[in-house]
Design a protein around this motif. Sequence first.
Motif, PDB file in Angstrom:
ATOM      1  N   SER A 112       0.859  -1.184   0.000  1.00  0.00           N
ATOM      2  CA  SER A 112       0.000   0.000   0.000  1.00  0.00           C
ATOM      3  C   SER A 112       0.899   1.239   0.000  1.00  0.00           C
ATOM      4  N   ALA A 113       0.309   2.380  -0.302  1.00  0.00           N
ATOM      5  CA  ALA A 113       1.080   3.628  -0.269  1.00  0.00           C
ATOM      6  C   ALA A 113       1.644   3.863   1.129  1.00  0.00           C
ATOM      7  N   GLY A 114       0.854   3.560   2.147  1.00  0.00           N
ATOM      8  CA  GLY A 114       1.323   3.743   3.519  1.00  0.00           C
ATOM      9  C   GLY A 114       2.541   2.898   3.851  1.00  0.00           C
ATOM     10  N   GLU A 115       2.633   1.704   3.256  1.00  0.00           N
ATOM     11  CA  GLU A 115       3.777   0.827   3.501  1.00  0.00           C
ATOM     12  C   GLU A 115       5.031   1.313   2.785  1.00  0.00           C
ATOM     13  N   LEU A 116       4.861   2.062   1.698  1.00  0.00           N
ATOM     14  CA  LEU A 116       6.004   2.562   0.918  1.00  0.00           C
ATOM     15  C   LEU A 116       6.425   3.969   1.349  1.00  0.00           C
ATOM     16  N   LEU A 117       5.715   4.514   2.284  1.00  0.00           N
ATOM     17  CA  LEU A 117       5.946   5.875   2.737  1.00  0.00           C
ATOM     18  C   LEU A 117       7.225   5.980   3.557  1.00  0.00           C
ATOM     19  N   ARG A 118       8.072   6.911   3.173  1.00  0.00           N
ATOM     20  CA  ARG A 118       9.303   7.187   3.932  1.00  0.00           C
ATOM     21  C   ARG A 118       8.926   8.084   5.096  1.00  0.00           C
ATOM     22  N   ARG A 119       9.080   7.576   6.296  1.00  0.00           N
ATOM     23  CA  ARG A 119       8.594   8.262   7.484  1.00  0.00           C
ATOM     24  C   ARG A 119       9.659   9.107   8.178  1.00  0.00           C
ATOM     25  N   LYS A 120      10.767   9.350   7.490  1.00  0.00           N
ATOM     26  CA  LYS A 120      11.825  10.197   8.040  1.00  0.00           C
ATOM     27  C   LYS A 120      11.702  11.581   7.417  1.00  0.00           C
ATOM     28  N   GLY A 173       5.550  16.916   9.227  1.00  0.00           N
ATOM     29  CA  GLY A 173       4.574  17.997   9.108  1.00  0.00           C
ATOM     30  C   GLY A 173       3.262  17.530   8.495  1.00  0.00           C
ATOM     31  N   LEU A 174       3.355  16.700   7.474  1.00  0.00           N
ATOM     32  CA  LEU A 174       2.144  16.206   6.816  1.00  0.00           C
ATOM     33  C   LEU A 174       1.376  15.253   7.727  1.00  0.00           C
ATOM     34  N   ALA A 175       2.078  14.394   8.423  1.00  0.00           N
ATOM     35  CA  ALA A 175       1.422  13.447   9.322  1.00  0.00           C
ATOM     36  C   ALA A 175       0.784  14.173  10.504  1.00  0.00           C
ATOM     37  N   GLU A 176       1.476  15.186  11.001  1.00  0.00           N
ATOM     38  CA  GLU A 176       0.942  15.952  12.128  1.00  0.00           C
ATOM     39  C   GLU A 176      -0.290  16.742  11.706  1.00  0.00           C
ATOM     40  N   ALA A 177      -0.261  17.290  10.499  1.00  0.00           N
ATOM     41  CA  ALA A 177      -1.381  18.087  10.006  1.00  0.00           C
ATOM     42  C   ALA A 177      -2.635  17.237   9.815  1.00  0.00           C
ATOM     43  N   ASN A 178      -2.443  15.961   9.431  1.00  0.00           N
ATOM     44  CA  ASN A 178      -3.593  15.082   9.207  1.00  0.00           C
ATOM     45  C   ASN A 178      -3.156  13.634   9.419  1.00  0.00           C
ATOM     46  N   PRO A 179      -3.198  13.146  10.667  1.00  0.00           N
ATOM     47  CA  PRO A 179      -2.720  11.795  10.954  1.00  0.00           C
ATOM     48  C   PRO A 179      -3.607  10.690  10.369  1.00  0.00           C
ATOM     49  N   GLU A 180      -4.781  11.029   9.907  1.00  0.00           N
ATOM     50  CA  GLU A 180      -5.732  10.030   9.392  1.00  0.00           C
ATOM     51  C   GLU A 180      -5.789  10.017   7.859  1.00  0.00           C
ATOM     52  N   ARG A 181      -4.714  10.387   7.200  1.00  0.00           N
ATOM     53  CA  ARG A 181      -4.702  10.397   5.727  1.00  0.00           C
ATOM     54  C   ARG A 181      -4.947   8.996   5.176  1.00  0.00           C
ATOM     55  N   SER A 182      -5.668   8.948   4.069  1.00  0.00           N
ATOM     56  CA  SER A 182      -5.917   7.673   3.394  1.00  0.00           C
ATOM     57  C   SER A 182      -4.728   7.326   2.503  1.00  0.00           C
ATOM     58  N   ASP A 183      -4.684   6.072   2.049  1.00  0.00           N
ATOM     59  CA  ASP A 183      -3.634   5.672   1.111  1.00  0.00           C
ATOM     60  C   ASP A 183      -3.693   6.520  -0.154  1.00  0.00           C
ATOM     61  N   ALA A 184      -4.885   6.825  -0.630  1.00  0.00           N
ATOM     62  CA  ALA A 184      -5.020   7.649  -1.846  1.00  0.00           C
ATOM     63  C   ALA A 184      -4.433   9.041  -1.628  1.00  0.00           C
ATOM     64  N   VAL A 237       3.410  11.566  -5.102  1.00  0.00           N
ATOM     65  CA  VAL A 237       3.618  12.027  -6.475  1.00  0.00           C
ATOM     66  C   VAL A 237       4.097  13.483  -6.458  1.00  0.00           C
ATOM     67  N   GLN A 238       3.485  14.296  -5.604  1.00  0.00           N
ATOM     68  CA  GLN A 238       3.878  15.707  -5.496  1.00  0.00           C
ATOM     69  C   GLN A 238       5.257  15.876  -4.861  1.00  0.00           C
ATOM     70  N   HIS A 239       5.572  14.997  -3.915  1.00  0.00           N
ATOM     71  CA  HIS A 239       6.820  15.098  -3.140  1.00  0.00           C
ATOM     72  C   HIS A 239       7.499  13.730  -3.139  1.00  0.00           C
ATOM     73  N   PRO A 240       8.235  13.398  -4.196  1.00  0.00           N
ATOM     74  CA  PRO A 240       8.807  12.048  -4.302  1.00  0.00           C
ATOM     75  C   PRO A 240       9.764  11.673  -3.179  1.00  0.00           C
ATOM     76  N   VAL A 241      10.251  12.646  -2.415  1.00  0.00           N
ATOM     77  CA  VAL A 241      11.114  12.345  -1.274  1.00  0.00           C
ATOM     78  C   VAL A 241      10.350  11.521  -0.230  1.00  0.00           C
ATOM     79  N   LEU A 242       9.019  11.493  -0.310  1.00  0.00           N
ATOM     80  CA  LEU A 242       8.209  10.712   0.617  1.00  0.00           C
ATOM     81  C   LEU A 242       8.199   9.217   0.284  1.00  0.00           C
ATOM     82  N   VAL A 243       8.772   8.833  -0.863  1.00  0.00           N
ATOM     83  CA  VAL A 243       8.786   7.435  -1.272  1.00  0.00           C
ATOM     84  C   VAL A 243      10.059   6.775  -0.744  1.00  0.00           C
TER      85      VAL A 243
END
Length: 118
Positions: free
Chosen positions: A56-64, A70-81, A88-94
């Motif tokens: 899933s997108a959440g499993e491929l997410l780079r959490r460092k 900032g994104l997780a803090e702003a909305n901790p309940e984000r969906s995989d979509a 896609v907007q910020h490839p450093v998150l992959v």
Amino acid sequence: MKPSSITIFHNPQCSTSRNVLAAIRETGVEPEVIDYLKQPYTREQLTALLKAMGMSAGELLRRKGDLYAGLAEANPERSDAEWLDLMVQHPVLVERPIVVTPRGTVLCRPKERLQEVL
């Protein structure tokens, strides 16, 4: 080196990514190297890679890093979509590196996972 049907989605600043690229080259194969920070993923491409890896997108997410924090803090309940759109907007998150071979597609973290697809 012979040309290859191996592709690595690479970040040259990442030591794991550099080590995986070197390991591929040590087999005598020159992979297609995609610096995804300069040539970002499309949504379709990232979706296909996730499907190929069974992730899933959440499993491929780079959490460092500050961006993720900032994104997780702003909305901790984000969906995989939503995460997929942000990746896609910020490839450093992959998380990286992703390697595609005729034997499969794998996130090579740890780097030893490369052996699964060589």
